[in-house]
Design a protein around this motif. Sequence first.
Motif, PDB file in Angstrom:
ATOM      1  N   TRP A  65      43.354  82.687  27.784  1.00  0.00           N
ATOM      2  CA  TRP A  65      42.468  83.026  26.671  1.00  0.00           C
ATOM      3  C   TRP A  65      41.615  84.253  26.975  1.00  0.00           C
ATOM      4  N   THR A  66      41.295  84.461  28.252  1.00  0.00           N
ATOM      5  CA  THR A  66      40.542  85.668  28.627  1.00  0.00           C
ATOM      6  C   THR A  66      41.387  86.923  28.408  1.00  0.00           C
ATOM      7  N   VAL A  67      42.655  86.873  28.841  1.00  0.00           N
ATOM      8  CA  VAL A  67      43.551  88.013  28.637  1.00  0.00           C
ATOM      9  C   VAL A  67      43.756  88.269  27.150  1.00  0.00           C
ATOM     10  N   TRP A  68      43.915  87.204  26.368  1.00  0.00           N
ATOM     11  CA  TRP A  68      44.091  87.374  24.919  1.00  0.00           C
ATOM     12  C   TRP A  68      42.902  88.088  24.297  1.00  0.00           C
ATOM     13  N   LEU A  69      41.695  87.671  24.647  1.00  0.00           N
ATOM     14  CA  LEU A  69      40.509  88.298  24.062  1.00  0.00           C
ATOM     15  C   LEU A  69      40.382  89.755  24.489  1.00  0.00           C
ATOM     16  N   ILE A 213      52.033  76.554  26.360  1.00  0.00           N
ATOM     17  CA  ILE A 213      52.338  76.895  24.962  1.00  0.00           C
ATOM     18  C   ILE A 213      51.474  78.051  24.456  1.00  0.00           C
ATOM     19  N   PRO A 214      50.134  78.029  24.612  1.00  0.00           N
ATOM     20  CA  PRO A 214      49.359  79.205  24.165  1.00  0.00           C
ATOM     21  C   PRO A 214      49.720  80.472  24.918  1.00  0.00           C
ATOM     22  N   ALA A 215      50.081  80.350  26.205  1.00  0.00           N
ATOM     23  CA  ALA A 215      50.430  81.547  26.975  1.00  0.00           C
ATOM     24  C   ALA A 215      51.667  82.227  26.396  1.00  0.00           C
ATOM     25  N   VAL A 216      52.669  81.442  26.031  1.00  0.00           N
ATOM     26  CA  VAL A 216      53.896  82.018  25.459  1.00  0.00           C
ATOM     27  C   VAL A 216      53.612  82.644  24.093  1.00  0.00           C
ATOM     28  N   VAL A 217      52.855  81.945  23.248  1.00  0.00           N
ATOM     29  CA  VAL A 217      52.549  82.463  21.911  1.00  0.00           C
ATOM     30  C   VAL A 217      51.727  83.746  22.004  1.00  0.00           C
ATOM     31  N   ILE A 218      50.709  83.748  22.857  1.00  0.00           N
ATOM     32  CA  ILE A 218      49.849  84.933  22.998  1.00  0.00           C
ATOM     33  C   ILE A 218      50.632  86.096  23.602  1.00  0.00           C
ATOM     34  N   TYR A 219      51.510  85.805  24.557  1.00  0.00           N
ATOM     35  CA  TYR A 219      52.317  86.871  25.158  1.00  0.00           C
ATOM     36  C   TYR A 219      53.195  87.546  24.107  1.00  0.00           C
ATOM     37  N   ASN A 220      53.862  86.755  23.278  1.00  0.00           N
ATOM     38  CA  ASN A 220      54.704  87.337  22.226  1.00  0.00           C
ATOM     39  C   ASN A 220      53.872  88.142  21.231  1.00  0.00           C
ATOM     40  N   HIS A 221      52.687  87.646  20.907  1.00  0.00           N
ATOM     41  CA  HIS A 221      51.802  88.380  19.986  1.00  0.00           C
ATOM     42  C   HIS A 221      51.383  89.722  20.587  1.00  0.00           C
ATOM     43  N   LEU A 222      51.009  89.720  21.859  1.00  0.00           N
ATOM     44  CA  LEU A 222      50.588  90.967  22.498  1.00  0.00           C
ATOM     45  C   LEU A 222      51.754  91.934  22.660  1.00  0.00           C
ATOM     46  N   VAL A 223      52.945  91.415  22.912  1.00  0.00           N
ATOM     47  CA  VAL A 223      54.119  92.292  23.031  1.00  0.00           C
ATOM     48  C   VAL A 223      54.368  93.027  21.720  1.00  0.00           C
ATOM     49  N   ARG A 224      54.222  92.322  20.594  1.00  0.00           N
ATOM     50  CA  ARG A 224      54.387  92.991  19.293  1.00  0.00           C
ATOM     51  C   ARG A 224      53.300  94.040  19.074  1.00  0.00           C
ATOM     52  N   GLY A 225      52.065  93.720  19.460  1.00  0.00           N
ATOM     53  CA  GLY A 225      50.988  94.700  19.321  1.00  0.00           C
ATOM     54  C   GLY A 225      51.202  95.924  20.190  1.00  0.00           C
TER      55      GLY A 225
END
Length: 260
Positions: A65-69, A213-225
Amino acid sequence: MQSTSRFRHMIVSIALPALAPASAFAATDAALLPRNLSPWGMFVSANIVVKAVMIGLACASLVTWTVWLAKSVELRRKSALARQRTRALEGNMKLAEAAERAGDAHDAVAQLIQSCAREAELSGGVHDDGLQARVALRLERVEAAMSRQIARGTGVLATIGATAPFVGLFGTVWGIMNSFIGISESHTTSLAVVAPGIAEALLATALGLVAAIPAVVIYNHLVRGIANYRALLGDASAQLMLIVSRQRDHRDFRLARAAE
């Protein structure tokens, strides 16, 4: 009457030994059952290895969650600035003017402009096909460097998403193993012996899924960004190549008119 009372005494004498073990097992079951079956209670009563697994998974979730933010804020800020500078390059602007506007800024598009202007300066003002090839090479290198910089930290998410379920599974196997050891040591197959260890083991599995599960979802979201950000840098590089090409054509046109 006397025969009836004797019969009752015989029934009681036979039933009491049979009921005594059941009551003893019930008391043992009640003593073995944990008082608190909440997640925190199961964590406190868990084995040291299972505790270490749970703490590690909780830390991994916090890192996710820190990396996501941090990356979401960075991507939004840098993408907005890249769009702004790219729109400015779409006008009738010369390379020197673009370099003057970029100044000493350190954002990606500004570095593209500065690298392009630097190569034009090193070429001594000669705008030919060689300049365009050298500028294209410089822009490609800057794009690659900026892409690596924006993607820094996302590899941790991929690692957490891939390994967290297996770490949780390790905690589950260890907890169940301790449960069977407890059954062997207590010489009983009572549910009160095996249930707490299995509950702690399943909690480790649940925490592994919560981290993965959140790590995979956030990783895919950041890859698209990040892919969108790279596309913006590609657009900026294309605009700079157009500026260099227009200046070369204008210079050739002026030289041709002078020769006439």
